[in-house]
Each structure stands twice: as structure tokens, then as C-alpha cells.
Write a protein that holds these residues in place. Structure first.
Motif, PDB file in Angstrom:
ATOM      1  N   TYR A 187     -45.103  66.049-129.065  1.00 44.21           N
ATOM      2  CA  TYR A 187     -46.515  65.670-129.073  1.00 44.21           C
ATOM      3  C   TYR A 187     -46.665  64.148-129.067  1.00 44.21           C
ATOM      4  N   ILE A 188     -47.638  63.669-128.324  1.00 45.38           N
ATOM      5  CA  ILE A 188     -47.866  62.222-128.244  1.00 45.38           C
ATOM      6  C   ILE A 188     -48.411  61.715-129.576  1.00 45.38           C
ATOM      7  N   ILE A 189     -47.747  60.714-130.130  1.00 48.79           N
ATOM      8  CA  ILE A 189     -48.223  60.089-131.368  1.00 48.79           C
ATOM      9  C   ILE A 189     -48.696  58.651-131.121  1.00 48.79           C
ATOM     10  N   ARG A 190     -48.339  58.102-129.969  1.00 44.63           N
ATOM     11  CA  ARG A 190     -48.923  56.839-129.515  1.00 44.63           C
ATOM     12  C   ARG A 190     -49.090  56.929-128.010  1.00 44.63           C
ATOM     13  N   ALA A 191     -50.331  56.827-127.561  1.00 45.63           N
ATOM     14  CA  ALA A 191     -50.618  56.924-126.133  1.00 45.63           C
ATOM     15  C   ALA A 191     -50.332  55.601-125.439  1.00 45.63           C
ATOM     16  N   GLY A 192     -49.908  55.692-124.200  1.00 48.86           N
ATOM     17  CA  GLY A 192     -49.747  54.472-123.419  1.00 48.86           C
ATOM     18  C   GLY A 192     -51.092  53.842-123.115  1.00 48.86           C
ATOM     19  N   LEU A 193     -52.104  54.696-122.884  1.00 54.84           N
ATOM     20  CA  LEU A 193     -53.439  54.226-122.516  1.00 54.84           C
ATOM     21  C   LEU A 193     -54.491  55.125-123.150  1.00 54.84           C
ATOM     22  N   THR A 194     -55.456  54.526-123.831  1.00 55.23           N
ATOM     23  CA  THR A 194     -56.587  55.283-124.374  1.00 55.23           C
ATOM     24  C   THR A 194     -57.858  54.860-123.647  1.00 55.23           C
ATOM     25  N   TRP A 195     -58.685  55.846-123.285  1.00 53.79           N
ATOM     26  CA  TRP A 195     -59.908  55.500-122.550  1.00 53.79           C
ATOM     27  C   TRP A 195     -60.976  56.595-122.575  1.00 53.79           C
ATOM     28  N   ILE A 196     -60.639  57.826-122.952  1.00 55.82           N
ATOM     29  CA  ILE A 196     -61.575  58.935-122.757  1.00 55.82           C
ATOM     30  C   ILE A 196     -62.644  58.979-123.845  1.00 55.82           C
ATOM     31  N   ASN A 197     -63.858  58.645-123.462  1.00 54.02           N
ATOM     32  CA  ASN A 197     -65.055  58.912-124.255  1.00 54.02           C
ATOM     33  C   ASN A 197     -66.203  59.117-123.279  1.00 54.02           C
ATOM     34  N   GLN A 198     -67.396  59.312-123.772  1.00 60.35           N
ATOM     35  CA  GLN A 198     -68.509  59.636-122.879  1.00 60.35           C
ATOM     36  C   GLN A 198     -68.823  58.487-121.929  1.00 60.35           C
ATOM     37  N   ASP A 199     -68.825  57.256-122.432  1.00 62.03           N
ATOM     38  CA  ASP A 199     -69.106  56.104-121.575  1.00 62.03           C
ATOM     39  C   ASP A 199     -68.054  55.959-120.480  1.00 62.03           C
ATOM     40  N   ASN A 200     -66.791  55.932-120.882  1.00 58.82           N
ATOM     41  CA  ASN A 200     -65.724  55.712-119.907  1.00 58.82           C
ATOM     42  C   ASN A 200     -65.609  56.843-118.895  1.00 58.82           C
ATOM     43  N   SER A 201     -65.816  58.073-119.337  1.00 57.36           N
ATOM     44  CA  SER A 201     -65.725  59.194-118.401  1.00 57.36           C
ATOM     45  C   SER A 201     -66.730  59.037-117.272  1.00 57.36           C
ATOM     46  N   ASN A 202     -67.868  58.430-117.568  1.00 64.66           N
ATOM     47  CA  ASN A 202     -68.890  58.188-116.553  1.00 64.66           C
ATOM     48  C   ASN A 202     -68.620  56.929-115.752  1.00 64.66           C
ATOM     49  N   SER A 203     -68.401  55.817-116.449  1.00 64.63           N
ATOM     50  CA  SER A 203     -68.266  54.541-115.740  1.00 64.63           C
ATOM     51  C   SER A 203     -67.049  54.528-114.823  1.00 64.63           C
ATOM     52  N   GLN A 204     -65.925  55.086-115.286  1.00 69.82           N
ATOM     53  CA  GLN A 204     -64.723  55.090-114.448  1.00 69.82           C
ATOM     54  C   GLN A 204     -64.888  56.032-113.258  1.00 69.82           C
ATOM     55  N   PHE A 205     -65.476  57.200-113.490  1.00 76.16           N
ATOM     56  CA  PHE A 205     -65.677  58.176-112.417  1.00 76.16           C
ATOM     57  C   PHE A 205     -66.611  57.627-111.342  1.00 76.16           C
ATOM     58  N   LEU A 206     -67.765  57.076-111.749  1.00 75.56           N
ATOM     59  CA  LEU A 206     -68.722  56.546-110.776  1.00 75.56           C
ATOM     60  C   LEU A 206     -68.168  55.309-110.073  1.00 75.56           C
ATOM     61  N   ALA A 207     -67.464  54.463-110.823  1.00 75.03           N
ATOM     62  CA  ALA A 207     -66.832  53.294-110.205  1.00 75.03           C
ATOM     63  C   ALA A 207     -65.807  53.732-109.163  1.00 75.03           C
ATOM     64  N   GLY A 208     -65.039  54.764-109.497  1.00 67.87           N
ATOM     65  CA  GLY A 208     -64.020  55.254-108.573  1.00 67.87           C
ATOM     66  C   GLY A 208     -64.603  55.762-107.267  1.00 67.87           C
ATOM     67  N   ILE A 209     -65.801  56.339-107.320  1.00 65.87           N
ATOM     68  CA  ILE A 209     -66.471  56.782-106.094  1.00 65.87           C
ATOM     69  C   ILE A 209     -66.753  55.580-105.202  1.00 65.87           C
ATOM     70  N   MET A 210     -67.308  54.511-105.791  1.00 66.18           N
ATOM     71  CA  MET A 210     -67.610  53.306-105.013  1.00 66.18           C
ATOM     72  C   MET A 210     -66.334  52.640-104.511  1.00 66.18           C
ATOM     73  N   GLN A 211     -65.300  52.626-105.332  1.00 62.24           N
ATOM     74  CA  GLN A 211     -64.046  51.979-104.948  1.00 62.24           C
ATOM     75  C   GLN A 211     -63.315  52.733-103.839  1.00 62.24           C
ATOM     76  N   ASN A 212     -63.688  53.991-103.646  1.00 58.68           N
ATOM     77  CA  ASN A 212     -63.141  54.772-102.535  1.00 58.68           C
ATOM     78  C   ASN A 212     -64.093  54.818-101.340  1.00 58.68           C
ATOM     79  N   GLY A 213     -65.124  53.959-101.372  1.00 59.47           N
ATOM     80  CA  GLY A 213     -66.021  53.826-100.227  1.00 59.47           C
ATOM     81  C   GLY A 213     -67.219  54.746-100.239  1.00 59.47           C
TER      82      GLY A 213
END
Length: 425
Positions: A187-213
């Protein structure tokens, strides 16, 4: 014998001048205005300094600051607007302001404060969207929202692993794998990257749409998420959890993601620059760097901007003129704006501060964020911001827990969000 008309006039003028001098000398307020805001410590300390400077320049006005917990402020303001139990001015999140404006009970910006043309000339375009309604502006932004944020890196953990700060997503993923720690059961006891919350799930997803054109709005103001670009974006973030295994849902859901990072339960964090102000104030022993987050697609690192923190004056305010004087000082005075921004490491709404040497020096720990301002695009009218973001967050979780495949997830997001938007269109 009574005074002549001329002498009476002279007496009144003299009394008025004397009274004004007394006010200036003693600090007696002619108007007491009330300001509501949320309880973020660096925001509060910055606003207290802002008030102090405003009162020095305007001794006839006294500002009473009332602070509410973040989760309570939006509902408190909306209830107050509807019932008439309002402050003279409130500092709030830009996307909250859209439903406030639609009540018809918010004061438009007076022309003596600034005009629409001046706002559009002086302010970052992404900082204006939520304040505009039917040809008028109903508030002024104090900052430019950097919703997507950047990458915070724990330098001690990185250096102990013999790694350098990653600059590309390939490097972030590679470093994340090396920095992820597991217990004897896997089991992971220290993550390499933390980011999942309500804000990030939206901002990263919507940004990714624009970044893919892609574009997530159609011409009628509804979302279009059942697209190849949306599939690419959500698939990328799914892979951080399920394929590369550098993000742990268990760890990310245990606390706010920046708190996970503060506790050293993650080596890297995706979050805006204001996190640096908390590190500086509360975690001085945490050696952390803040760097730009790369694009996940062939386009530049575009991101959705939510029209960040700013000010509105209710139509029922007792002291509207004095309230707008405060708003003008807080948002249009470069010195006042600069001082407030530096307290919480926020980005300027005023274009004239974008390359301001004094601000850049004060915010050198997040200087890289200033170079990202040009990629911000107003997120658009989300109807209910909370419901919009909750839908994307909930369905993303279904993907990350393998309950739903990506193609079905984006179709489900589109359907549920558009059903919600119909209530507001």
C-alpha cells in the motif's frame, strides 16, 4: 441682532471646515462600513493591512471586518442579498457572484469608480468574466485566478532520492514513481504526486481539453464533453492513478491535498501559488519549490480561470458610496493592490502589475506563475459552480476507482451538467 445671510453662510462654511479638520485629526468616522470575507489567515492579514491603509487615506470612513469560515461565506452572502441583511461590501469568489447578480440586488460599478471600457483596458481578461452581466460590471476583481496552479516539489525528498526538479510530464511521472513509497503489504504510504480534490479534478480536466486543442462550450452556452479531447484529458489523469500509480486515492482523500503535502505524505503537489504563503507562515522547515506545470497536449498550457477573489456592493448597502470608495482603493490603487497580493502570493488582476518589479521581487517564490497569466481563459458561466464541479469530481472518481470507463464518463458528465445548466439559462 441676527446674522446677515452672508455671515450665516460664512459661519456654516467655517463650521464645516472645522468639523472636517476635527475628523481628520481625531479619526472620528462619518461612516462605518462593514466588510465580509472568508477566514484564510493570509487573506485576513492582507485585508487588515489594506483596511489600515485605506483608513489613513480616508479618516472619515471606518471599516469593520467580519470573517466567516470559507464554507459558510457564499451562502451567508446570498441569504443576506435575498433578505436585505447585508454588509456594505463583501470580498468573495468571482464565480459566486453570478447568481448574486441575477437576483437584481447587486450594485453595478459606478462610473465615478471606473467605466466598463477602463476595466477592460486595465484588467486581465480572465479576471472580468463573472462580473459582467447585460452590458454592465457588478464588481471588481482583486486578483487573477490561477485555477490550474503549478507543481510544488519537496526538495528534501527529491534530493534524498538523487533527483532534480522535473520539467516535463515524463519527468514528473518518472520522478513520481521513484518517490512513491509502499509498506510491506504494497500500500502507498507516500505518494509521488498528490492532486485529487474537487478543484483540481475540474481545473486539470478542463485545462487538458484546451491543451489538446478542444473547447468545452458549445455556441448555446452548454458543455460539450463527449469529445476526443475530453477523453484524452481524463485518460491522462486516470493513468496517474491506475497506470503509473504515483497518486493514491486513499492518501488524497485523507485531507486537503495541500495538507497531505505539508504532512510529507506526498513528494509533489499540484496547487496554486497561494500554498507558498501557508508554507512560509506555518511550515518554515518545509523546503519546497514551485514550478510551472507542463501542458498535457500539443497546445500551450491553457487553463480555465474562475475570475478570482474580488468585491461586490449590495444594492441594499447602507453606505454604498463609501463602500465603492473602498473597492476602488483595494482594486485600482497599484500600491494597495500590490500589498494585498503579496500577503497571500496571489496574481494581479491589474495588467500594470504583471511586470511590476516590486511585486515580482516580493513574490519571487511563485514568480513562474506570472509567466502563465497569458494562458488563462475565463472558465465560462457554470450555472451553479458547486454543482458543476461536483459532477465532474464524482464521475472522475468513478473512473479512478474503475467503476466507469472514460468514454462513458465524459458522456455522463455532459448529460448531467447540461441538465443542471438548463435551470440557469
Amino acid at each position: 441682532m441676527g446674522l446677515s445671510k452672508r455671515n450665516r453662510w460664512r459661519t456654516l462654511v467655517t463650521a464645516s471646515v472645522v468639523f472636517s479638520l476635527v475628523v481628520m485629526a481625531t479619526g472620528i468616522a462619518l461612516a462605518n462600513i462593514t466588510l465580509w470575507m472568508h477566514a484564510n489567515p493570509t487573506f485576513v492579514s492582507g485585508t487588515e493591512k489594506l483596511i489600515s491603509n485605506f483608513e489613513k487615506e480616508n479618516p472619515q470612513i471606518k471599516v469593520e471586518l467580519v470573517v466567516f469560515p470559507y464554507p459558510d461565506l457564499a451562502k451567508k452572502v446570498l441569504t443576506g442579498i435575498l433578505t436585505g441583511d447585508v454588509p456594505d461590501v463583501y470580498q468573495g469568489w468571482g464565480m459566486w457572484f453570478i447568481p448574486y447578480i441575477r437576483t437584481g440586488k447587486v450594485s453595478p460599478v459606478p462610473s465615478w469608480v471606473t467605466t466598463a471600457e477602463e476595466l477592460e483596458e486595465k484588467f486581465q481578461p480572465s479576471s472580468l468574466g463573472a462580473y459582467y452581466y447585460k452590458g454592465k460590471y457588478y464588481g471588481i476583481s482583486a486578483e487573477t485566478n490561477f485555477w490550474r496552479g503549478g507543481l510544488h516539489v519537496n526538495l528534501d525528498i527529491l534530493e534524498q532520492a538523487g533527483l532534480t526538479i522535473p520539467e516535463t510530464w515524463a519527468e514528473i511521472i518518472s520522478s513520481g514513481k521513484k518517490l512513491t513509497k509502499r509498506d510491506s503489504d504494497g500500500y502507498i504510504i507516500r505518494a509521488g504526486l498528490t492532486w485529487i480534490n474537487q478543484d483540481n479534478s475540474n481545473s486539470q480536466f478542463l485545462a487538458g481539453i484546451m491543451q489538446n486543442g478542444g473547447n468545452y462550450w458549445d455556441e448555446q452556452g452548454y458543455v460539450k464533453l463527449n469529445t476526443p479531447e475530453a477523453v484524452k484529458s481524463l485518460s491522462f489523469y486516470r493513468d496517474l492513478v491506475l497506470k503509473h500509480e504515483i497518486t493514491s486515492l486513499t492518501i488524497d482523500m485523507s485531507a486537503e491535498v495541500h495538507e497531505v503535502y505539508f504532512k510529507r505524505l506526498a513528494a509533489m503537489l499540484i496547487r496554486p501559488g497561494w500554498v507558498v504563503s501557508i508554507i512560509k507562515a506555518q511550515y518554515p522547515d518545509l523546503r519546497s519549490a514551485f514550478v510551472a506545470l507542463p501542458s498535457i497536449g500539443p497546445e500551450p498550457p491553457y487553463y480555465p480561470a474562475e475570475t478570482g477573489w474580488g468585491y461586490q456592493v449590495p444594492a441594499a448597502a447602507s453606505h454604498k458610496e463609501e463602500a465603492w470608495k473602498f473597492v476602488k482603493f483595494a482594486t485600482l490603487d497599484k500600491g494597495a493592490s500590490r500589498a494585498w497580493l503579496t500577503e497571500a502570493f496571489l496574481l494581479p488582476a491589474l495588467k500594470s502589475l504583471e511586470d511590476d518589479p516590486e511585486l515580482l521581487e516580493a513574490e519571487k517564490l511563485v514568480k513562474v506563475a506570472f509567466s502563465q497569466l497569458k494562458y488563462g481563459r475565463y472558465v465560462g458561466d457554470m450555472g451553479s459552480r458547486e454543482r458543476f464541479t461536483q459532477i465532474i469530481f464524482n464521475i472522475s472518481q468513478e473512473v479512478f476507482t474503475q467503476k466507469t470507463v472514460v468514454k462513458d464518463a465524459v458522456a455522463k458528465m455532459e448529460k448531467e451538467i447540461n441538465e443542471m445548466l438548463k435551470e440557469y439559462r
